[in-house]
Motif scaffolding. Sequence first.
Motif, PDB file in Angstrom:
ATOM      1  N   THR A 146      21.824  47.853  28.153  1.00 14.73           N
ATOM      2  CA  THR A 146      22.786  47.160  28.997  1.00 14.73           C
ATOM      3  C   THR A 146      22.197  47.027  30.396  1.00 14.73           C
ATOM      4  O   THR A 146      21.154  47.598  30.717  1.00 14.73           O
TER       5      THR A 146
ATOM      6  N   ILE B 188      27.166  42.088  26.617  1.00 12.85           N
ATOM      7  CA  ILE B 188      26.952  43.362  27.301  1.00 12.85           C
ATOM      8  C   ILE B 188      25.561  43.908  27.035  1.00 12.85           C
ATOM      9  O   ILE B 188      25.060  44.752  27.767  1.00 12.85           O
TER      10      ILE B 188
ATOM     11  N   ASP C 174      32.895  41.988  33.806  1.00 10.41           N
ATOM     12  CA  ASP C 174      32.044  42.882  34.592  1.00 10.41           C
ATOM     13  C   ASP C 174      32.672  42.969  35.972  1.00 10.41           C
ATOM     14  O   ASP C 174      32.744  41.978  36.692  1.00 10.41           O
TER      15      ASP C 174
ATOM     16  N   GLN D  70      31.603  47.421  32.786  1.00  9.39           N
ATOM     17  CA  GLN D  70      31.499  46.284  31.882  1.00  9.39           C
ATOM     18  C   GLN D  70      32.282  46.589  30.607  1.00  9.39           C
ATOM     19  O   GLN D  70      32.178  47.693  30.066  1.00  9.39           O
TER      20      GLN D  70
ATOM     21  N   PHE E 114      34.381  39.118  27.726  1.00  5.61           N
ATOM     22  CA  PHE E 114      33.537  40.044  28.476  1.00  5.61           C
ATOM     23  C   PHE E 114      33.965  40.019  29.935  1.00  5.61           C
ATOM     24  O   PHE E 114      34.304  38.963  30.487  1.00  5.61           O
TER      25      PHE E 114
END
Length: 836
Positions: A298, A271, A322, A332, A320
């Motif tokens: 970010t 991130i 997004d 995110q 992770f």
Amino acid sequence: MRNRLLVLLCVTILGCLYTAAQEAEPSKNLDSVLIQLQERFDVQFNYASVLVDGISIYPPDASLNLKESLNYISEKSKLDFVFVSDRIISIKLKKILLCGYLKDKDSGEALPYVTVQNGSNGVISNEEGFFELEIKTIEDIVQIRHIGHKPIRREARFFNAGECGTIYLVPNQEKLAEVTLYDYLIRGIDKLDNAAFQIDFNKFSILPGLIEEDVLQSVQAFPGIQSVDETVSNINIRGGSNDQNLISWDGIKMYQSGHFFGLISMYNPNITQKVELRKNGTSASDTDGVSGTIAMQTETYLNPKLKGNIGVNLLDANGFVDTPLGKNMSLQIAARKSISGFVETPTYSEYFNRIAQDTEIERNNGTVTNSDLSFDFYDASFRWLYHATDKDRFRTNFIYTTNSLNFNENADVSGTTEIRESNLTQSSIAGAFNYQREWTENFSTEANFYETYYKLNAVNANILEDQRFLQTNEVSETGIKLTAKNRIAQQIHLNSGYNFIETKVTNLDDVDDPRFVRLEGEVLRAHAVFGEMGFSSENSKTQLNLGVRYTYLEKFKKQLLEPRFVLNHSFGQGFNVEVLGEFKHQNTSQIINFQNDFLGVEKRRWQLSNDESIPVITSKQASLGLSYNKTGWLMDLVSFYKKIDGITTQSQGFQDSYEFVRTAGAYDATGIDVLLRKQLNKSNAWLSYAYLKSNYFFNELPETGFPSNFDITHIITLGANYTLNDFLFAAGLNWRTGKPFTQPIADNEVTDGNINFGNANEARQDDYLRVDISAKYEFKFGRKTKAQIGMAVWNVLNRDNTINTFFRTNSLNQLQIIEQSSLGITPNATFRLFFL
């Protein structure tokens, strides 16, 4: 010959007569032409009357068949004819496809995630800046919008529909730093014209010894930056201590930097997309960090499609995602947790042994033993973006991280087995809200608010003394920054603003028997205004930034005026010179009261300045640099001088005769940073050298001047990486002179139980040497999935490097030398899946 000319003349005359006849025939409404074709070919046309209203054409020639007639009409009217059956033909508007590659006008770089819109129909450009948009007519209005660039609004016919050409977007009024040195070490590491170094993890290649993109380990690859004890919680920039570094995450000041109490970065690289490192030349809008600044950011793009990854290595599992939330929002989320609760890997064991050296965890005196050791760390972070309009942008960030250590102390007391738990936790929680508004093409504002909270808490159980010792260190900080950005001319921009910071630090020491409680809390409020002017020459070869920051410390009624200066100039064939200078200050520092505080694991605690025994730290710094970059060769040389005033002996970590002395002083540092890099087709090789001379000056000590604890005179780094398709490999060597320490006087080491120390920091440890390797390989794992495997080995030669040396006396008043070692050979491996 005459016959040929006669024939040619006749053909020409007949053609002209035919054309004249055609032109003489008047054009007809398309509706009537279609009726004629229906009767002639016995077919039926289905269409909405609005499609043919107002369209007039010359009827097709009677010699043409049905398909030829329809092709003729399609070419003249921009309509498509679709055969539903042999006799029924549907008429639709012909599709027009607008496509192109979007690039930044100044840098020429592709622009991903750009919004291209036609009415309610819109698309987002991909990572190469390419887009395709369906439009109805070439008169349709197309809008192109991207953060940091001027919007485009024009008719589709001006874009050369169908040719997929390049469309350049002009950067907006905000002057963004430009890259002066690409691939400074490896791909993804660049040097900017404002003297900052930028790490872009979207383009990042590979560094020796790093299996994943560790944010704070990566910055140690630069000349002049290293850690005397291999931890990211003790990064030394040009001889400064770690508390003199400003570490920020999306504008939030952070008071904790690492997991495993400093061995790995706590900032998730999934991130955290970009990192800016500054050794000097800080913007007037920033404060703190008298030695340097590490600013993490970010991503600022709105992601148009769902993507993410999950991975595991020999220390943790992480993930992770997004995801877009409509057309104007994206979210995110990143998380990471140690796997030590499931399996104890060789990597974990090596890390744990490293942090346990000479601490309460490791010590036992035969009657007391430690058992049930457990360690855990985890972090979670998210970033939310909302672009309400072309002019309004909102961002919210949040991060939470924790390290937790627990163990039991066991002893037989009066024939009974006693067990008491000791524990240590270190955690941070922080959040921020940011709003940017573009009022005109030349004027914008930004408001940033953050709240950060840090806590270090330890409970030390002493079974033999039937005692419990509780220690707590807390930092709570609120920050508000308002900034106005104005371009007053094509080459001149002005930034100004106001900054308010309120910092509260609390320290608690609590002993239950005998009862003792000491609670100290301090609050300091700082108000600041700042302004800076940036100038860029017409050919962009000269960049000048002048700034000044005025700060008022409310509690002390103290005023500070801090100028900042950056000059960057390119000349000749590949040469560049930079001149930097700054005045800065900071109000917090880390001190050590006793070496066994907080179980001896993380013994430093944050402390606010009181402007007396703990002064406000101030700095003056200047540097001059020259670089040459051509045909793959880069040579960069920077000389510097800095003076830091207001440090205390408690903040420098003395373990000799000055360990319990409480006094304030200063240090200076002079040196050079040199980099030589060669870039080949598929590889990079570099050699860096750093020279440092740093001395303390404490007026109240017997020795008014002596080498600092971070005076590492010579540092050499040699590295190379190689890329072959999807395979990446890197190897590197790190060598430096040993850290200074104070030896006892020979043949008179101990008197009445006290150690007789010689001249401060006169001795040095043996030279430090470490060789690291790492490798990665990416491959397709499915239609929308790819995988990555990697392996790294830290300290391949398994060299026993001494990173700290100090002396103590035992129960017989005999001298003991204690040497703490670096990490031994430490392997790590990773597997990661990317969902595209």
